[in-house]
Enzyme design. Structure first.
Site, PDB file in Angstrom:
ATOM      1  CB  ALA A   1      -0.853   0.089   1.245  1.00 30.98           C
TER       2      ALA A   1
ATOM      3  N   GLY B   1       0.626  -4.685   0.881  1.00 34.33           N
ATOM      4  CA  GLY B   1      -0.671  -4.841   0.263  1.00 34.33           C
ATOM      5  C   GLY B   1      -0.517  -5.692  -1.189  1.00 34.33           C
TER       6      GLY B   1
ATOM      7  CD  GLU C   1      -2.361  -7.019   3.189  1.00 32.30           C
ATOM      8  OE1 GLU C   1      -1.579  -6.109   2.954  1.00 32.30           O
ATOM      9  OE2 GLU C   1      -2.899  -7.359   4.220  1.00 32.30           O
TER      10      GLU C   1
ATOM     11  CD  GLU D   1       1.609  -5.264   5.867  1.00 30.59           C
ATOM     12  OE1 GLU D   1       2.702  -6.091   6.201  1.00 30.59           O
ATOM     13  OE2 GLU D   1       1.042  -5.482   4.789  1.00 30.59           O
TER      14      GLU D   1
HETATM   15  N1  CAA Z   1       4.502   3.385  -0.596  1.00 28.68           N
HETATM   16  C1  CAA Z   1       5.073   4.339  -1.383  1.00 28.68           C
HETATM   17  N2  CAA Z   1       6.133   4.319  -1.935  1.00 28.68           N
HETATM   18  C2  CAA Z   1       6.714   3.287  -2.118  1.00 28.68           C
HETATM   19  C3  CAA Z   1       6.636   2.145  -1.575  1.00 28.68           C
HETATM   20  C4  CAA Z   1       5.319   1.965  -0.827  1.00 28.68           C
HETATM   21  N3  CAA Z   1       4.700   0.890  -0.283  1.00 28.68           N
HETATM   22  N4  CAA Z   1       7.577   1.157  -1.753  1.00 28.68           N
HETATM   23  C5  CAA Z   1       8.363   1.781  -2.464  1.00 28.68           C
HETATM   24  N5  CAA Z   1       8.197   3.137  -2.840  1.00 28.68           N
HETATM   25  C6  CAA Z   1       8.984   4.190  -3.533  1.00 28.68           C
HETATM   26  C7  CAA Z   1       9.986   4.833  -2.567  1.00 28.68           C
HETATM   27  O1  CAA Z   1       9.477   5.693  -1.761  1.00 28.68           O
HETATM   28  C8  CAA Z   1      10.987   5.194  -4.030  1.00 28.68           C
HETATM   29  O2  CAA Z   1      10.314   6.525  -4.014  1.00 28.68           O
HETATM   30  P1  CAA Z   1      11.165   7.790  -4.172  1.00 28.68           P
HETATM   31  O3  CAA Z   1      12.114   7.409  -5.487  1.00 28.68           O
HETATM   32  O4  CAA Z   1      10.451   8.792  -4.519  1.00 28.68           O
HETATM   33  O5  CAA Z   1      12.218   7.724  -3.029  1.00 28.68           O
HETATM   34  C9  CAA Z   1      10.699   4.219  -4.855  1.00 28.68           C
HETATM   35  O6  CAA Z   1       9.369   3.646  -4.883  1.00 28.68           O
HETATM   36  C10 CAA Z   1      11.742   3.231  -5.134  1.00 28.68           C
HETATM   37  O7  CAA Z   1      11.783   2.510  -3.900  1.00 28.68           O
HETATM   38  P2  CAA Z   1      13.137   2.382  -3.419  1.00 28.68           P
HETATM   39  O8  CAA Z   1      14.193   3.307  -3.336  1.00 28.68           O
HETATM   40  O9  CAA Z   1      12.907   1.996  -2.012  1.00 28.68           O
HETATM   41  O10 CAA Z   1      13.848   0.960  -4.273  1.00 28.68           O
HETATM   42  P3  CAA Z   1      14.780  -0.212  -3.337  1.00 28.68           P
HETATM   43  O11 CAA Z   1      14.930  -1.084  -4.629  1.00 28.68           O
HETATM   44  O12 CAA Z   1      15.865   0.386  -2.927  1.00 28.68           O
HETATM   45  O13 CAA Z   1      13.905  -0.941  -2.483  1.00 28.68           O
HETATM   46  C11 CAA Z   1      11.886  -2.190  -1.708  1.00 28.68           C
HETATM   47  C12 CAA Z   1      12.756  -1.835  -2.870  1.00 28.68           C
HETATM   48  C13 CAA Z   1      12.943  -3.007  -0.586  1.00 28.68           C
HETATM   49  C14 CAA Z   1      10.665  -2.732  -2.025  1.00 28.68           C
HETATM   50  C15 CAA Z   1      11.571  -0.971  -0.624  1.00 28.68           C
HETATM   51  O14 CAA Z   1      11.213   0.231  -1.636  1.00 28.68           O
HETATM   52  C16 CAA Z   1      10.626  -1.251   0.369  1.00 28.68           C
HETATM   53  O15 CAA Z   1      10.943  -1.473   1.446  1.00 28.68           O
HETATM   54  N6  CAA Z   1       9.272  -0.360   0.075  1.00 28.68           N
HETATM   55  C17 CAA Z   1       8.232  -0.675   1.310  1.00 28.68           C
HETATM   56  C18 CAA Z   1       7.825  -2.153   1.454  1.00 28.68           C
HETATM   57  C19 CAA Z   1       6.821  -1.888   2.488  1.00 28.68           C
HETATM   58  O16 CAA Z   1       6.941  -1.531   3.676  1.00 28.68           O
HETATM   59  N7  CAA Z   1       5.377  -2.457   2.228  1.00 28.68           N
HETATM   60  C20 CAA Z   1       4.308  -2.421   3.047  1.00 28.68           C
HETATM   61  C21 CAA Z   1       3.643  -1.227   2.873  1.00 28.68           C
HETATM   62  S1  CAA Z   1       2.343  -1.209   4.266  1.00 28.68           S
HETATM   63  C22 CAA Z   1       1.032  -1.947   3.762  1.00 28.68           C
HETATM   64  O17 CAA Z   1       1.226  -2.437   2.539  1.00 28.68           O
HETATM   65  C23 CAA Z   1      -0.103  -1.859   4.469  1.00 28.68           C
HETATM   66  C24 CAA Z   1      -1.147  -3.074   4.027  1.00 28.68           C
HETATM   67  O18 CAA Z   1      -1.169  -3.858   4.898  1.00 28.68           O
HETATM   68  C25 CAA Z   1      -1.836  -3.013   3.078  1.00 28.68           C
END
Ligand code: CAA
Length: 257
Positions: free
Chosen positions: A65, A108, A111, A131
């Site tokens: 998400a 998400g 999910e 998360e």
């Molecule tokens: N939401 C918003 N933006 C996101 C995102 C997310 N879930 N995941 C990645 N992005 C964005 C980053 O902020 C980044 O944007 P900027 O270039 O503007 O900084 C861009 O996508 C590229 O991401 P990274 O630079 O982080 O890429 P990476 O290759 O270094 O890492 C990754 C990849 C390991 C997937 C890392 O992006 C990451 O950990 N993302 C978040 C994963 C996460 O925590 N997901 C759970 C979200 S909460 C949720 O989903 C709630 C639920 O239950 C529904």
């Protein structure tokens, strides 16, 4: 509707939906949800379409998400608007939807893949519920669907530690139906979807409904539900055609009636 975050194309009887927010690794925001619901409703209503494939990019099916959309929200916003409840409508799609997952399927993203009817994984796929690292939890059904898919031990470890699993581990655990080379993922998913789309449409709906019932019902209730749907299929023209075609050693021609 003018789509900004997804791409939709028809390949014969298969609808291919591609998540398309590459700069955010396909993070799922409100716009993605409304576009996806619109596309799935159109797919369900189109008699020329029999099965859908939902995919992302090579790097990410979806990285979760949209954290930036949620960051400033408080309890009143989330609870008051029943945030994420809109995704329930996605699971009410009556025709089958295959998730074709390459790269990250996190939070998400994992999910939504699990909301689909089954997951085909590229050898690059990585699944996780990270998360907890954000001091929250799954919110789109992940704790429930993951526990049903892989069992308590692995689901609990994944939710409590945020550890990602790779495609091999996901296949061993029963989260994905099979693994294909990343380069072949979308074509293989479309081929599988075309096979499903070539079956009698009412039988497809009934098979989907009864397998899904296994996750909502007790055994005897589920077996009863299956049997009633099975009986119901004997009221269709396609059942007559399917069995006649077998006896006459030819392919069935379906009317969807
Ligand atoms: N939401 C918003 N933006 C996101 C995102 C997310 N879930 N995941 C990645 N992005 C964005 C980053 O902020 C980044 O944007 P900027 O270039 O503007 O900084 C861009 O996508 C590229 O991401 P990274 O630079 O982080 O890429 P990476 O290759 O270094 O890492 C990754 C990849 C390991 C997937 C890392 O992006 C990451 O950990 N993302 C978040 C994963 C996460 O925590 N997901 C759970 C979200 S909460 C949720 O989903 C709630 C639920 O239950 C529904």
């Amino acid at each position: 509707m003018n789509y900004e975050t997804i791409l939709v194309e028809q390949r014969g009887a298969v609808t291919l939906v591609t998540l398309n927010r590459p700069k955010a690794l396909n993070a799922l925001n409100g716009r993605v949800l409304s576009e996806l619901l619109h596309a799935m409703a159109a797919f369900d209503a189109d008699p020329s379409q029999g099965c859908a494939v939902l995919t992302g990019s090579e790097k990410a099916f979806a990285a979760g998400a949209d954290i930036k959309e949620m960051q400033a929200q408080g309890f009143a916003d989330m609870y008051g608007h029943d945030f994420f409840a809109g995704w329930d409508a996605f699971t009410r799609t009556r025709k089958p939807v295959i998730a074709a997952v390459a790269g990250y399927a996190l939070g998400g993203g994992c999910e939504v893949a699990m909301m689909c009817d089954f997951i085909l994984a590229a050898d690059t796929a990585r699944f996780g519920q990270p998360e907890i690292k954000l001091a929250v939890s799954p919110g789109m059904g992940g704790s429930q669907r993951l526990a049903r898919a892989v069992g308590k031990a692995k689901a609990m470890e994944m939710c409590l530690t945020g550890r990602m699993i790779d495609a091999e581990e996901a296949e061993r655990a029963g989260l994905v139906s099979r693994i294909v080379p990343a380069a072949d993922l979308v074509e293989e998913a479309i081929k599988t979807a075309a096979t499903i789309a070539g079956m009698a449409p009412l039988a497809v709906k009934a098979n989907k409904e009864m397998v899904n019932a296994a996750f909502d019902m007790g055994l005897s209730q589920g077996v009863q539900f299956e049997r009633r749907l099975f009986h119901g299929l004997f009221g269709t023209q396609d059942q007559k055609e399917g069995m006649a075609a077998f006896v006459e050693k030819r392919a069935g021609v379906w009317t969807g009636k």
